[in-house]
Design a protein around this motif. Structure first.
Motif, short mmCIF file in Angstrom:
data_model
loop_
_atom_site.label_atom_id
_atom_site.label_comp_id
_atom_site.label_asym_id
_atom_site.label_seq_id
_atom_site.Cartn_x
_atom_site.Cartn_y
_atom_site.Cartn_z
N ASP A 124 -2.54 2.50 -1.92
CA ASP A 124 -1.84 2.76 -3.70
C ASP A 124 -2.64 1.71 -5.07
N SER A 135 0.66 -1.51 -0.13
CA SER A 135 -0.22 0.26 0.35
C SER A 135 0.91 1.15 0.10
N ARG A 136 2.03 1.14 0.53
CA ARG A 136 2.74 2.40 0.06
C ARG A 136 2.52 3.13 1.39
#
Length: 1545
Positions: free
Chosen positions: A219, A124-125
């Motif tokens: 993301d 998901s960063r």
């Protein structure tokens, strides 16, 4: 007592007491004395009563209640059921707070959850802290999504951690499962399967709001959303799960799955058919016993349940997969619907209960599986037990499926259905037995008749034993005659009975044979070569991947992996696969050389899901390949032994295959079939120079070619997992496993095809498409042509409808001015010699748009853009059009295209790639622009048009190629109507000039206008309705011949004149009665003037036939004058000439020759008896004779036409004629009955009734029963009639009339036979009275021979006259329509014979007239009512036809309905001569009976010359008392004889 007290603190509501008050309770040894002051409980009681009164009142819902029901335990009623309680408990993984502190078996899953959550955070960063903080902030809200009882023991922080880890793990698990990445967290397939089942348990749910919050923070949120859509869509059985999404946020994943199960894919939500039905207990076996068929619904939605009550009844059920997960999913869905805080319609519960009501026995499951409703992976007994277990204690919604249940019950209870089913079975099994039983039934009558005769003949001599020898001799002779008489009577009676029974049996068999079609027997496929397949396909299996749990494509193998008419090729070598006989092509080079096509088709016939391994599943297939010119292969799919077949210019090789299906990651992912085949191959000769020597002999053995069995054929087919612009080819290799020295060996065969409509296509070639369409829209010549373009939301629907199996016309390069090679080239295609021969005119070259894929995108409810993929296939003139439309191979005559359409411009811009496309799209160098116009004119008649152009303008290899599809009026009635298309008139002034030139003022014109009426606007209708009706009348679809008719005669030409617009109306108009404009009659408006009634029209005129080869299409526009029934039109014809001629003709308009004048004259709607109902067409060129585009004037006259009201008259006339048949047959029955009563009182005259006359009548009545022809009236199948009466023949009234007529005909036939029997018996009795004077008994021998001679001579004369009349016309068959809708063919001489048989029936009195002369009668054998009434019945059709029928030109086809005017004896003269002759015969018979023979002889005398011969005693009647003695009981001691006759009768 105080020392023994215990103080217990009880928490109560503060409104009841201000503080917690101790309640003193005595020690257990003194438990009976509890001191509780009453004064302390009284306030509590009041508050309790107050709470009771306020209970249930509305209150403001909290956030969780706004979104749906809370996550809670399953209802106790279901949990306590021992067989289903296991379905609510997780097997390997617990989610949420309900089972979090459960059994130790869940601890292992906790480790996997942490690993998956870790992967989610990393991908998901975002940091774990930031993600967790978001959940922690909303924990109060998330807690409200759970029932209070399941979260009260958890603090907020602990609950937030739990939900964070579980939510991340669930999202990552679903994403990895869809992307096949679970191996990254070391999770095996069996573990993932159990996890998948636990995801959809009611007690294992997580709030969807939690998942939504986590996805929004990632993301890759789009991929996460997509993965959930795919998972729930696959479980719901959607064909395209990725395109299904929820309209509103669900409560949790189980709620999302329920919504998808109950909502139709890609359509608005709709509930199941509702009604009210509680009692429904019919099982599948009951339905099948009643004949009701089970069918698979088109979608997998549980609401897609319906019942079609058309015989025999069809129940449509959605398909579902039944495996180990079916029970848990359905049980948790029903438990969810039973939650007290979930307000729903119990859709899943009702479906489960409905399915349980159908399933009681394993045989019920077997029937559902056979109908492909259940995709069953369990035993049939397990499935039956499963649905009976999960439906226990469930209460369905009685309204859901109520109508379906009631209709099924109604159909089941309908006795007619049971009768028809039994009748169907009887017909299917007893048809042959019918005639056997008929023989057995009639046999006792034969034996009885003969035995009774013998007994009576044996006893009667004993009665007269005292007589003298002379008497004995006399009686012996009499008994011999009696024996003959009784045998004759018995045989006649048996014959009558047999004829009747055979007729009834024939009516039943032939009348109801098509009532029901037996289902085809199920084909059983054997898999006995699997071990051999695995050995030969080892390389394929080694690269195969294991099945993914969510991969449902294995269930669509039969649809996805079949293709039709692909291409195959074989490199020239020493071992060709099959021969091809092209000698017929070489014999007829004038017909044009057609390149043979090498086509191959493949079908997956069966998939063996029951023996599926982890990497493969067994399949059977069938391949049909060949070489052909005609373009169609014979069906050999179900041959027990496939074998090579050959005909002139046609070779075909079917092969049966057995093998495996796998998936592989090679080449970007592909689906592979590896199969072993068996067939009978054609045998090659040892001579390698001519391996097919047996084909080249003078008389090839087509029916028995030399064959050899070969089961060593390996076929490998590779299908891309996802089809794209650059990866859409299906490739295959077929090779022989025999050694090269084996005569069965053949060189390797390469197979090419492409995706079908059922395959998945991925639009992703953005870069390649942008090379052609960036910037969008591309500014081409068509874009700026001043034409209005369609920009509506139904673009995909219109495009698919217009292109479905329909060809585009290629427009000539009339604007090209360059080299011959450049201007003659067919766009980007590699033109073959047929196309090059058109020299840029592209005559008869077609273009097909195949495999159209449309993907619409909506913005705020409107269609903003559409992505489109298709294949454009060019077809040479000589190729079979049907085969071309179904071909799937890719070559240099195909252009693969992909592009985008936007509503802002209405342009579909696509990039085109020639032939086989590589991954880089190096051959994608063409641009395709396509439009759907809504404005039309004489120059613009296309419903779709477009062009090919080169992307590289500076180095273009071809001139821009235009194509179009001409509009048809029917295409403007439905999907295109909402676009409001319109027509712009531009040639009205030129048409006015034509009108003035062709309609000068004359006295004849004035008379014509005043006396005759032509198609016009209906005064009583609104304008648009009247215009639409007029357009229908002016439309012509009819055959035509040159005017005047030439000699020798030419073949007829089919003419189609389609009216596109009349006045302001374009297309057709359907009134809905919603506007004042519709309600106002046109004639009441002020604009109703003489000038206004000259109506603007536009039309499309097409011809077929070589005589008008250059007039394939003519566009018309002009004026219609309803006073004289003429259209004055300017024509623009589609010229097909070389590009040089077209370019040199500078006066072309849009490439068309518009210097054409057309006049169409219509027949009047009145006075059809005075004027032939034919239209005339005149086409004239205004060009000079030296102009290459000039043509001679064409004048045509059509066959007879009928206007709308006249067609309606024909429909009603069929009923009228049916009623007339009933009336005339009733009159005939009354006449015959009167004759039967008459002979009972005139016994002496009965023998003088002619049996030949009665036989002719019986023949006339029996023919309709045997052949199905019409009684009295003849019905001929014709082009005009067959179409107009099609709907009528399917009406119930027509069938009732038809069967009533047949019944009356049968009654007439039986009564006539009874008359024959009476006459026959009377003659036998006369023979008994005068056995030695046989010549005194009337005989029909001479009458029969005389009548036969007269009619044979008459038939020969008619046949000669008819042959002379039709000598210039080729021998032709005529079609007769019978009541069942089938037809049979009669040649001309057979038709003449059939017509003459009718003439014989009309002259039925001729034998009686001859008999009266021969027998010299002085009695009245026929009642006046009988022979005059029957004569009137026979003559009525002629009178009716003469009054009704129009006068046709003699060279028209036989499209006449009742009586054919083309025959001499049924001409207008015949319609007068035949009745007159029949009336003369009736008068002659009347005179013969009124006067005796002697008086007639004296009257018909000229002086001493008598016209009739002298009287003779040859037929002198016996004394009447003798006859009476035979027929009246009690006279001369013949009571026993009278009884004997009665017995025989």
């Amino acid at each position: 007592m105080a020392g023994m007290e215990h103080v217990i603190s009880v928490e109560t509501d503060e409104t009841c007491r201000g503080n917690d008050q101790p309640i003193i309770v005595a020690d257990e040894t003194q438990w009976s004395s509890i001191e509780v002051p009453v004064s302390r409980l009284s306030p509590c009681r009041e508050q309790w009563l107050e709470q009771l009164e306020k209970a249930g009142e509305d209150r403001a819902p909290n956030e969780a209640e706004k979104t749906g029901p809370k996550i809670q335990m399953a209802p106790f009623l279901l949990r306590e059921h021992p067989n289903v309680a296991k379905y609510f408990e997780p097997r390997v993984m617990s989610l949420g707070p309900i089972h979090h502190h459960g059994k130790p078996k869940y601890k292992r899953a906790e480790k996997y959850k942490l690993g998956l959550a870790n992967k989610f955070v990393k991908e998901s960063r975002k940091t774990a802290e930031s993600l967790y903080k978001k959940i922690e902030e909303k924990i109060k809200q998330l807690r409200e999504y759970f029932d209070e009882e399941v979260t009260k023991k958890y603090e907020d922080e602990y609950l937030a951690r739990m939900l964070f880890v579980d939510g991340c793990a669930v999202l990552q698990f679903i994403y990895y499962g869809i992307e096949d990445k679970l191996k990254d967290v070391k999770m095996k397939n069996d573990q993932s399967r159990f996890w998948m089942d636990d995801l959809f348990l009611l007690e294992n749910q997580l709030p969807y709001q939690l998942l939504e919050d986590l996805m929004e923070l990632s993301d890759k949120k789009e991929n996460l959303h997509k993965s959930i859509d795919i998972l729930t869509g696959v479980l719901a059985g959607y064909d395209d799960p990725e395109k299904t999404s929820a309209d509103q946020m669900p409560a949790h994943l189980l709620d999302r799955l329920r919504t998808k199960l109950l909502v139709m894919p890609n359509s608005p939500a709709r509930a199941a058919e509702t009604g009210w039905a509680w009692n429904f207990s019919l099982k599948v076996r009951d339905l099948r016993a009643a004949g009701i068929q089970l069918k698979r619904s088109k979608t997998s939605s549980l609401t897609d349940v319906s019942f079609d009550d058309r015989f025999p009844g069809y129940l449509y059920l959605p398909p579902i997969v039944v495996d180990e997960s079916t029970g848990p999913i359905f049980m948790n869905l029903t438990a969810y619907e039973m939650c007290p805080d979930f307000d729903n319609d119990f859709g899943v519960t009702s479906y489960v209960c409905f399915l349980r009501s159908l399933i009681k026995h394993p045989d019920d499951v077997k029937e559902l599986t056979k109908a492909h409703i259940l995709d069953n992976f369990l035993d049939n007994e397990e499935v039956a037990k499963l649905f009976n277990d999960i439906a226990t204690d469930l209460v369905p919604n009685p309204e859901i499926y109520g109508y379906v249940k009631m209709n099924i019950q109604k159909c089941y209870n309908n006795n007619i259905y049971h009768i028809l089913i039994k009748l169907k079975t009887w017909i299917a099994e007893k048809t042959v037995d019918c005639h056997q039983k008929l023989f057995i039934f009639t046999l006792p009558f034969v034996v009885s008749s003969r035995s009774n005769s013998r007994v009576k003949l044996f006893l009667e001599p004993k009665i007269h034993s005292s007589a003298s020898g002379l008497q004995l001799h006399r009686y012996d002779q009499e008994y011999t005659n009696k024996n003959a008489r009784f045998r004759a009577i018995g045989i006649m009676k048996i014959a009558s009975l047999a004829v009747i029974l055979w007729t009834v049996c024939g009516l039943l068999v032939f009348g109801y044979a098509n009532l029901y079609v037996q289902e085809a027997d199920t084909v059983t496929y054997k898999y006995d070569r699997i071990d051999e397949v695995k050995k030969e396909c080892a390389s394929v299996l080694s690269s195969a991947s294991e099945w993914r749990p969510d991969d449902k494509r294995v269930y669509s193998i039969k649809d996805d992996l079949s293709f039709v008419n692909g291409d195959w090729r074989q490199e020239a070598g020493k071992a060709p696969l099959m021969p091809f006989d092209d000698r017929e092509l070489r014999k007829n080079p004038s017909d044009g050389w057609k390149d043979p096509l090498k086509l191959v088709s493949f079908w997956v016939m069966d998939v063996d899901h029951t023996h599926r391994s982890r990497k493969s599943v067994s399949v059977t297939g069938f391949l049909n390949m060949g070489i052909t010119v005609g373009g169609s292969f014979m069906s050999s799919m179900y041959l027990e032994t496939p074998q090579f077949q050959m005909l002139p210019s046609h070779s075909q090789l079917p092969i049966a295959f057995e093998g495996i299906y796998t998936v592989s990651k090679k080449n970007g992912g592909e689906r592979v079939l590896c199969l072993l085949g068996s067939t009978m191959l054609p045998s090659r000769e040892p001579n390698s120079m001519d391996p097919w020597e047996w084909v080249n002999v003078s008389i090839p053995i087509y029916d028995q070619p030399p064959l050899s069995q070969d089961d060593r054929i390996l076929l490998v087919l590779r299908f891309p997992s996802m089809f794209t612009l650059t990866n859409r080819v299906i490739r295959g290799e077929m090779r022989s496993l025999n050694p090269k020295s084996n005569p069965k060996y053949f060189d390797e065969v390469q197979i090419l095809s492409q995706l079908g409509k059922s395959m998945d296509y991925e639009f992703g070639s953005v870069k390649i498409v942008s090379n052609a369409c960036d910037p969008y829209p591309f500014q081409d010549t068509l874009m700026n042509g001043g034409i209005s373009i369609y920009r509506g939301y139904r673009f995909c629907e219109i495009l698919e409808e217009v292109t479905r199996d329909q060809a585009f016309t290629v427009v000539p390069n009339w604007r090209c001015n360059s080299t011959d090679e450049f201007c003659s080239k067919l766009g980007p295609y590699m033109s073959d010699k047929e196309i090059k021969a058109t020299d840029g005119g592209f005559k008869d070259v077609k273009l097909y748009m195949q495999n159209v894929m449309c993907d619409q995108k909506t913005t705020r409810g409107n269609i903003s853009s559409v992505r489109v993929s298709a294949v454009f296939r060019a077809v040479p003139p000589m190729e079979n059009q049907y085969t071309a439309s179904t071909r799937s191979g890719l070559n240099n005559m195909t252009v693969v295209a992909e592009g985008v359409w936007k509503s802002s411009s209405g342009q579909l811009c696509m990039v085109g790639c020639l032939g086989l496309v590589d991954g880089e799209g190096s051959r994608c160098n063409s641009r395709i622009c396509l439009y759907i116009p809504i404005s039309f004119s004489i120059k613009q008649r296309s419903i779709i048009f477009g062009s090919f152009s080169s992307i590289n303008k500076d180095n273009a290899s071809y001139f821009p190629l235009s194509f179009e599809k001409l509009v048809q009026p029917t295409e403007l009635w439905n999907y295109f109507k909402a676009s409001h298309p319109y027509y712009s008139y531009s040639k009205i002034n030129a048409a006015g000039v034509i009108l003035e030139k062709n309609e000068p003022f004359t006295f004849g014109t004035v008379i014509k206008k005043s006396l005759l009426k032509f198609p016009k606007l209906e005064d009583t209708e609104a304008l648009l309705i009247s215009l639409s009706l007029l357009s229908e009348d002016l439309t012509l679809h009819v055959s035509a011949v040159p005017d005047p008719f030439p000699s020798p005669r030419l073949l007829k030409t089919d003419v189609q004149l389609d009216i596109l617009s009349v006045g302001p109306l374009f297309g057709r108009y359907w009134s809905n009665g919603s506007t004042t404009e519709e309600e106002t009659p046109y004639h009441s408006k002020a604009a109703y003037t003489e000038k206004q009634l000259l109506i603007n029209v536009s039309a499309l005129l097409t011809f077929t036939g070589k005589a008008y080869n250059n007039f394939s299409v003519v566009f018309l526009e002009g004026l219609y004058d309803p006073h004289v029934g003429k259209m004055y039109l300017v024509g623009c014809r589609d010229v097909r000439a070389s590009w040089q001629i077209l370019f040199a003709s500078m006066d072309l308009e849009a490439g068309m020759d518009c210097l054409v004048e057309v006049v169409v004259s219509y027949p009047p709607t009145t006075a059809r008896w005075l004027v032939n109902p034919t239209a005339k067409i005149s086409i004239t060129s205004k060009r000079t004779e030296d102009d290459p585009l000039h043509f001679s004037t064409i004048k045509l006259q059509t066959f007879s036409i009928m206007y709308r009201k006249q067609r309606e008259d024909i429909l009603s006339r069929r009923v009228v004629e049916g009623v007339l048949r009933i009336l005339t047959l009733s009159v005939a029955i009354a006449c015959i009955s009167s004759q039967l009563f008459y002979i009972n009182h005139n016994l002496e005259s009965v023998p003088y009734t002619s049996l030949v006359m009665l036989g002719i009548q019986a023949l006339g009545y029996s023919l309709p029963l045997i052949t199905g022809a019409e009684a009295l009236f003849k019905r001929m199948a014709s082009e005009s009639y067959e179409t107009s009466s099609y709907d009528l023949q399917n009406e119930q009234w027509f069938h009732i009339i038809d069967y009533t007529v047949k019944l009356l005909v049968m009654v007439s036939f039986i009564l006539t036979l009874r008359l024959c029997q009476k006459v026959w018996k009377s003659r036998i009795r006369l023979l008994t009275r005068a056995p030695l004077e046989l010549h005194r008994v009337p005989s029909d021998k001479r009458i029969f021979l005389t009548t036969l001679t007269i009619h044979v001579i008459g038939y020969m004369i008619v046949l000669i006259l008819h042959s002379m009349k039709t000598s210039q016309r080729p021998l032709k068959a005529k079609t007769h329509l019978i009541s069942t809708g089938s037809s049979h063919m009669l040649w001309e001489w057979e038709t003449v014979l059939e017509e003459y048989v009718g003439l014989v029936q009309d002259f039925f009195l001729l034998p009686q007239f001859i008999g009266n002369l021969v027998w010299q009668i002085d009695c009245k054998p026929l009642r006046k009512l009988y022979f005059i009434g029957i004569t009137a019945v026979r003559l009525f059709p002629h009178i009716y036809d003469y009054i009704r029928a129009p006068d046709l030109n003699p060279y028209f086809a036989e499209d006449y309905e009742l009586i054919n005017p083309n025959f001499d004896f049924y001409s207008k003269f015949g319609d007068i001569a035949i009745p007159v002759t029949a009336i003369i015969l009736a008068i002659a018979v009347y005179v013969q009976q009124r006067w005796n023979y002697e008086k007639l002889s004296q009257t018909l005398a000229l002086g001493h010359v008598k016209l009739l011969p002298l009287g003779s005693r040859m037929y002198e009647r016996l004394p009447s008392q003798l006859v009476e003695a035979e027929l009246v009981s009690g006279v001369n001691g013949n009571a026993g004889h009278e009884k004997e006759c009665n017995d025989v009768e």
